[in-house]
Design an enzyme around this catalytic site. Structure first.
Site, PDB file in Angstrom:
ATOM      1  N   CYS A 372       1.081  -1.388  -0.346  1.00 50.37           N
ATOM      2  CA  CYS A 372       0.164  -0.067   0.341  1.00 50.37           C
ATOM      3  C   CYS A 372       0.264   1.116  -0.145  1.00 50.37           C
ATOM      4  O   CYS A 372       1.841   1.723  -0.825  1.00 50.37           O
ATOM      5  CB  CYS A 372      -1.034   0.033   1.148  1.00 50.37           C
ATOM      6  SG  CYS A 372      -2.494   1.068   0.562  1.00 50.37           S
ATOM      7  N   HIS A 502      -2.932  -5.224   0.869  1.00 51.25           N
ATOM      8  CA  HIS A 502      -2.823  -5.817   1.580  1.00 51.25           C
ATOM      9  C   HIS A 502      -3.206  -7.093   1.554  1.00 51.25           C
ATOM     10  O   HIS A 502      -4.646  -7.646   2.236  1.00 51.25           O
ATOM     11  CB  HIS A 502      -3.749  -5.227   2.828  1.00 51.25           C
ATOM     12  CG  HIS A 502      -3.352  -3.635   2.877  1.00 51.25           C
ATOM     13  ND1 HIS A 502      -2.742  -3.142   3.800  1.00 51.25           N
ATOM     14  CD2 HIS A 502      -4.061  -2.975   2.058  1.00 51.25           C
ATOM     15  CE1 HIS A 502      -2.749  -1.701   3.970  1.00 51.25           C
ATOM     16  NE2 HIS A 502      -4.027  -1.658   3.419  1.00 51.25           N
ATOM     17  N   GLU A 504      -1.945  -9.181   3.377  1.00 53.07           N
ATOM     18  CA  GLU A 504      -1.452  -9.892   4.718  1.00 53.07           C
ATOM     19  C   GLU A 504      -2.900 -10.066   5.173  1.00 53.07           C
ATOM     20  O   GLU A 504      -3.123 -10.911   6.522  1.00 53.07           O
ATOM     21  CB  GLU A 504      -0.918  -8.622   5.851  1.00 53.07           C
ATOM     22  CG  GLU A 504      -1.965  -7.124   5.932  1.00 53.07           C
ATOM     23  CD  GLU A 504      -1.444  -6.733   4.909  1.00 53.07           C
ATOM     24  OE1 GLU A 504      -1.183  -6.642   3.757  1.00 53.07           O
ATOM     25  OE2 GLU A 504      -1.534  -4.887   5.680  1.00 53.07           O
TER      26      GLU A 504
HETATM   27  N1  GLN Z   1      -2.118   6.906   2.826  1.00 49.37           N
HETATM   28  C1  GLN Z   1      -1.996   6.205   1.608  1.00 49.37           C
HETATM   29  C2  GLN Z   1      -3.390   6.483   1.414  1.00 49.37           C
HETATM   30  O1  GLN Z   1      -4.490   6.894   1.015  1.00 49.37           O
HETATM   31  C3  GLN Z   1      -1.992   4.744   1.705  1.00 49.37           C
HETATM   32  C4  GLN Z   1      -2.419   3.718   3.177  1.00 49.37           C
HETATM   33  C5  GLN Z   1      -2.628   2.653   3.378  1.00 49.37           C
HETATM   34  O2  GLN Z   1      -0.957   2.437   3.025  1.00 49.37           O
HETATM   35  N2  GLN Z   1      -3.060   1.917   4.156  1.00 49.37           N
HETATM   36  O3  GLN Z   1      -3.386   5.722  -0.221  1.00 49.37           O
END
Ligand code: GLN
Length: 529
Positions: A372, A502, A504
């Protein structure tokens, strides 16, 4: 069979592993042939955990249906091996919001809206929404907390309405060991059982958490004061591996005690307990470049995904400290590690330290997994250091950057609220063939993965920076894309994989997400080199 309920409450202290114990009981019963589901009750006023700080509260766990939950839902998902949904978590915020909205709509027909019966009625409705044979309800916090009282009242009422025989109340308490006087102290446990009784709940079983094995006479004393038969007072000393808990509970015949109390028929009763969690752990040094260092739980699902792949958990490296280091210092520190993970995150703090670690991993060919925010920072690092787009950034951290390679998603520009408004949950992703990612997913063309983000790769403006599939020098390979860039990689690197989603959150015991498995294989090769 009538639906049966197992209610797990906590006493004395929080943080004694009530969630793990509940999830383990659930798994044990599932393993023995019954259909189990769970409901985690969080008595806080937040509607969900989405706006909570991971430094204090641990990670936000995202479900398939895009709900931002407390990390305990992650335990249930991993232990029970079933996808958790929004209905598996109830917060006081949700309950009160519902009741107040219903009152505003005039649906209480002029009644005075009260804690009992209106709030308890809503809590019971939520409990009854879950269709299963055995429902495990874990009440967060400890007995005696003001916020939790209404939930205890609601389950007490429900046990009265549905028949007390269909209910089993398990109270998980802590008995401290005093090293100075060399004895276990049972008084706090006695008092927490009294608190439970005062609201009309007599526990059926006491699970006594201790640092080490307790003496039988202390257990007898607890049984006597607690009014619980002594075979229903079970000691659970600390374990270094939480995945051993279901097996220990099995060895202590908890399933037999539960089935006796609830009159269950366990079909596999005589089978040895099967539980595919790793028994041995490879010692690999993986660095997780982190911003949240307040609790070990801030990156819980990534930690558990590595552990459930049979490797010791990663070490947290403070990203802010990397920012302060010169190149030599940074090289010395990071050269101790055979693999690097850049996890998700929000806000600009510590971002530059993560970018430095990415540069190190790219140049030194150290396996790198960016999740992410981690993936977004990989794109920024590539833009800055390979393509020389000076001061390239995400508009999240620098709204005036000349090269906004990461930008707010169009759909996000209209939302003002922070809670529940990101791109959330399971979304379809198309994988580009002949990439590392496509190998990881065994040539599948379409996958579904969970998301939680507001920003995206600014593909429209920076298309030239990328190549779909085919890697050409000075371009970043896109390995998955649907409406958004979902994954990037480099082919002239052993493992340089960034993903917008994600993985995970999808790991289950015995079934770690394949991305971690592949990452670890490369980390292991790197160790040998
Ligand atoms: N801050 C980033 C976004 O909003 C990444 C978010 C995250 O890592 N869950 O896209």
């Amino acid at each position: 069979m009538a639906k049966k309920y197992i209610i797990v409450t906590g006493g004395v202290l929080s943080g004694i592993g009530k969630g793990v114990v509940s999830a383990s009981i659930g798994r044990l019963i599932k393993e023995l042939g019954l259909k189990v589901n769970s409901l985690k009750v969080d008595p806080y006023l937040n509607v969900d955990a989405g706006t909570m700080n991971p430094n204090q509260h641990g990670e936000v766990f995202v479900t398939e249906d895009g709900y931002e939950a407390d990390l305990d839902l992650g335990h249930y998902e991993r232990f029970l091996g079933i996808d958790m949904k929004k209905f598996n978590n109830m917060t006081a915020g949700q309950v009160y919001k519902h009741v107040i909205e219903k009152e505003r709509e005039g649906k209480y027909l002029g009644a005075t809206v009260q804690m009992v019966p209106h709030v308890t009625e809503r809590i019971k409705e939520r409990i009854e929404e879950i269709d299963t044979e055995i429902l495990l309800i874990e009440i967060g916090g400890t007995v005696g907390d003001i916020e939790g009282e209404i939930f205890l009242e609601a389950v007490r009422e429900l046990s009265f309405e549905k028949g007390r025989d269909n209910f089993m109340f398990i109270h998980v308490t802590f008995v401290p060991y005093l090293h100075v006087t060399n004895e276990f102290k049972t008084k706090p446990t006695q008092q927490s059982v009294q608190l439970l009784r005062r609201i009309g709940i007599q526990p059926d079983m006491l699970l006594v958490r201790t640092e080490k094995e307790i003496d039988p006479s202390s257990l007898e004393k607890i049984a006597l004061f607690g009014g619980v038969p002594s075979d229903y007072v079970v000691n659970l000393p600390d374990l270094s591996n939480v995945y051993e808990v279901p097996k220990i509970l099995y060895e202590k015949s908890i399933h037999k005690l539960i089935s006796k109390k609830l009159e269950l028929t366990l079909s596999n009763d005589n089978n040895p307990f099967m539980w595919k969690c790793p028994k041995t752990f490879k010692n690999l040094k993986i660095a997780m470049i982190s911003k949240y260092l307040g609790t070990d739980d801030a990156y819980k699902s990534i930690m558990e995904s590595i552990f459930l792949s049979g490797v010791n958990r990663p070490e947290l490296i403070n990203a802010e400290e990397l920012e302060e280091m010169n190149e030599d210092e940074l090289n010395i520190l990071l050269s101790k590690y055979q693999g690097i993970i850049i996890p998700g995150g929000f806000g600009r703090r510590a971002v530059e330290g993560k970018i430095k670690a990415i540069e190190y991993a790219r140049e030194n060919k150290v396996p790198l997994l960016g999740i992410c925010l981690g993936m977004q920072l990989m794109v920024i690092e590539f833009a800055r250091n390979v393509l020389k787009y000076d001061d390239s950034n995400s508009t999240e951290f620098d709204p005036k950057t000349p090269y906004p390679v990461i930008d707010l998603m169009e759909e996000q520009k209209k939302s003002l609220n922070l809670g529940g408004t990101m791109r959330l949950g399971s979304q379809k992703i198309d994988i580009i063939p002949n990439t590392k990612l496509s190998k990881i997913y065994k040539d599948k063309k379409e996958i579904f993965e969970r998301h939680r983000h507001r920003y995206e790769v600014n593909y429209k403006m920076f298309e030239d920076m990328f190549e779909k599939g085919n890697n050409t020098p000075n371009k970043l390979t896109i390995s998955a894309m649907t409406d958004f860039v979902e994954a990037v990689e480099l082919s002239d690197h052993p493992f340089y994989v960034g993903i917008q989603y994600h993985p995970e959150f999808k790991t289950k015991v015995g079934e770690p997400h394949p991305i971690f498995k592949n990452f670890i294989e490369e980390v292991e090769k790197n160790k040998k080199n």
